[in-house]
Scaffold this motif. Structure first.
Motif, short mmCIF file in Angstrom:
data_model
loop_
_atom_site.label_atom_id
_atom_site.label_comp_id
_atom_site.label_asym_id
_atom_site.label_seq_id
_atom_site.Cartn_x
_atom_site.Cartn_y
_atom_site.Cartn_z
N GLN A 146 0.75 -1.10 -0.08
CA GLN A 146 -0.07 -0.08 -0.07
C GLN A 146 0.72 1.40 0.03
OE1 GLN A 146 -3.66 0.12 0.12
NE2 GLN A 146 -2.72 2.15 -0.76
N ILE A 147 2.01 1.32 0.86
CA ILE A 147 3.01 2.25 0.80
C ILE A 147 3.78 2.54 -0.66
CG2 ILE A 147 5.15 3.16 1.87
CD1 ILE A 147 4.29 1.85 4.41
N GLU A 148 4.06 1.35 -1.24
CA GLU A 148 4.81 1.39 -2.32
C GLU A 148 3.71 1.97 -3.45
OE1 GLU A 148 6.14 -2.33 -3.42
OE2 GLU A 148 7.82 -2.18 -1.96
N ALA A 149 2.36 1.71 -3.34
CA ALA A 149 1.42 2.38 -4.46
C ALA A 149 1.17 3.65 -4.03
CB ALA A 149 -0.02 1.37 -4.20
N ASP A 150 1.01 4.06 -3.01
CA ASP A 150 0.88 5.71 -2.78
C ASP A 150 2.11 6.39 -3.21
OD1 ASP A 150 -1.56 4.78 -1.34
OD2 ASP A 150 -0.71 5.05 0.65
N ARG A 151 3.21 5.81 -2.69
CA ARG A 151 4.42 6.64 -3.17
C ARG A 151 4.61 6.75 -4.74
NH1 ARG A 151 9.84 4.40 -1.14
NH2 ARG A 151 9.28 2.57 -2.51
N ALA A 152 4.30 5.69 -5.61
CA ALA A 152 4.13 5.72 -6.95
C ALA A 152 2.92 6.60 -7.33
CB ALA A 152 3.85 4.36 -7.45
N LYS A 153 1.87 6.74 -6.49
CA LYS A 153 0.82 7.67 -7.01
C LYS A 153 1.35 9.16 -6.99
CE LYS A 153 -3.41 8.48 -8.38
NZ LYS A 153 -3.54 9.96 -8.23
N ALA A 154 1.94 9.28 -5.72
CA ALA A 154 2.52 10.86 -5.41
C ALA A 154 3.50 11.29 -6.62
CB ALA A 154 3.06 10.87 -4.15
N THR A 155 4.24 10.26 -7.09
CA THR A 155 5.26 10.77 -8.00
C THR A 155 4.61 10.71 -9.43
OG1 THR A 155 7.04 9.38 -6.82
CG2 THR A 155 7.33 9.95 -9.40
N LEU A 156 3.58 9.99 -9.53
CA LEU A 156 2.84 10.01 -11.05
C LEU A 156 2.22 11.37 -11.10
CD1 LEU A 156 1.86 8.56 -13.57
CD2 LEU A 156 -0.14 7.73 -11.90
N ASP A 157 1.58 11.94 -9.90
CA ASP A 157 0.75 13.40 -10.09
C ASP A 157 1.80 14.25 -10.33
OD1 ASP A 157 -1.43 11.61 -9.41
OD2 ASP A 157 -1.46 12.08 -7.33
N ARG A 158 2.99 14.22 -9.55
CA ARG A 158 4.03 15.27 -9.94
C ARG A 158 4.26 15.32 -11.47
NH1 ARG A 158 9.35 15.25 -10.10
NH2 ARG A 158 9.54 13.02 -9.32
N LEU A 159 4.67 14.15 -11.76
CA LEU A 159 4.99 13.88 -13.44
C LEU A 159 4.03 14.41 -14.32
CD1 LEU A 159 7.32 10.87 -13.32
CD2 LEU A 159 8.03 13.44 -13.18
N TYR A 160 2.77 14.06 -13.94
CA TYR A 160 1.83 14.54 -14.92
C TYR A 160 1.59 16.06 -14.84
CZ TYR A 160 -3.17 14.91 -16.46
OH TYR A 160 -4.21 15.52 -17.58
N ASN A 161 1.76 16.57 -13.61
CA ASN A 161 1.61 18.04 -13.63
C ASN A 161 2.76 18.72 -14.58
OD1 ASN A 161 -0.54 18.13 -12.07
ND2 ASN A 161 0.57 18.44 -10.14
#
Length: 350
Positions: free
Chosen positions: A103-118
């Protein structure tokens, strides 16, 4: 004169004596002819019925669908939801692996994904206005797509912590316990679908012309000697194994009566021909001598030997192709003591 009369009486007595002895001898001779032994036998009549020819072999029952459930991620087993003997459906969650790390790995990947999407969206606007180089825009796009794949993988691993059954069936074996540490691809359960059960036969090649798809099959298992189960020929291999000289035949059991289980040892009979309303007699009545077959037929309390031609044999009955007529009585027990035209006494079988 008296002497002559006495002599005459004496001669008459002798004649009478010899006459009586002769008559007594004839009576003894007649009695000796009537002393022919009468042999007790059991009989059965020629009947009509259906008789089948079949190929018989042994096989072990198998489940056509069986799956080993393995862990797709590494972790500690948190919950066991099903036990051996439980019914499960395809896709049902049957165990749970601790998912905190995933769950932590998925949350971290999601945060990085949001930053790169912006970053990607901002660079796209600048590129459309020709304010940044194409290489800068493309790099931001590649980073975003790469991170999206990383996030998807993290989500997939998180989903894999819920262990699901790949098929519907019965839990036939559980390999793990709650609290065990489990590695990737390690077996956890075995799921078996009992419908249908199948028997695999390896039949000699000279029988190939007799076996066809959908032929009736009869199955008996050692564990249930008084039960017969019906099936059919499902598949026939088109090739012959050159090493064994056999071809593979798959039998499906149509009705298990909820009594059969994989692993049971059984005897399978494939019925490949049936003759209806044919003459039949008990197999015990047939006398086999060299290549000839015969029976003893009862007529007027006498036994007469007749040669016959037989056909299919099924259970305790044998088909009679010619040599007997309907209703004739044949000896089933006692043939060993008979000769042609022996006198017999018919006794009732117990």
């Amino acid at each position: 004169m008296k002497s002559f009369t006495s002599l005459k009486l004496l001669l008459s007595s002798v004649v009478i004596l010899f006459t009586l002895q002769a008559c007594g001898g004839e009576e003894m001779s007649e009695n000796s002819e009537d002393d022919t032994p009468i042999i007790p036998v059991e009989v059965s009549s020629v009947s009509r019925g259906n008789i089948s020819a079949y190929y018989s072999n042994t096989a072990t029952l198998e489940a056509e669908q069986e799956a080993t459930v393995v862990s797709k991620v590494r972790g500690i087993i948190e919950e066991i939801y099903v036990e051996e003997g439980d019914m499960v459906q395809a896709g049902q969650v049957i165990a749970k692996i601790e998912d905190d790390q995933y769950q932590i790995e998925a949350d971290r990947a999601k945060a990085t994904l949001d930053r790169l999407y912006n970053d990607y969206q901002r660079n796209k606007e600048l590129f459309d206005r020709e304010l940044i180089a194409a290489e800068t825009f493309q790099n931001s796009q590649f980073e975003y797509e790469s991170q999206k794949a990383t996030y998807d993988l993290a989500q997939l691993n998180l989903e894999y912590t819920s262990v699901r059954s790949p098929i519907s069936g019965v839990i036939s074996r559980r390999h793990v316990k709650a609290g065990n540490m489990i590695g990737t691809d390690q077996p956890m359960y075995r799921v078996t679908d009992f419908t249908p059960l199948q028997a695999i036969l390896h039949i000699p090649e000279h029988e190939m012309s007799k076996i066809r798809n959908n032929q009736r099959a009869e199955l008996r298992v050692d564990a249930l000697p008084n039960e017969m189960f019906i099936g059919h020929v499902e598949r026939i291999s088109p090739v012959v194994d050159s090493e064994t000289g056999t071809f593979k035949v798959t039998i499906y059991v149509d009705e298990t009566k909820d009594m059969l289980r994989p692993g049971m040892f059984g005897r399978v009979k494939i019925v490949y021909d049936t003759r209806e309303n044919t003459r039949m007699i008990p197999k015990s009545a047939v006398i086999s001598e060299d290549l000839a077959q015969s029976v003893y037929v009862i007529k007027d309390s006498l036994a007469f030997k007749k040669e016959i031609q037989t056909g299919y044999t099924n259970g305790s009955n044998v088909e009679v192709i010619n040599g007997l007529d309907d209703g004739e009585m044949v000896v089933t027990i006692g043939q060993g003591s008979l000769q042609d035209s022996s006198k017999v006494s018919v006794i009732e079988s117990l």
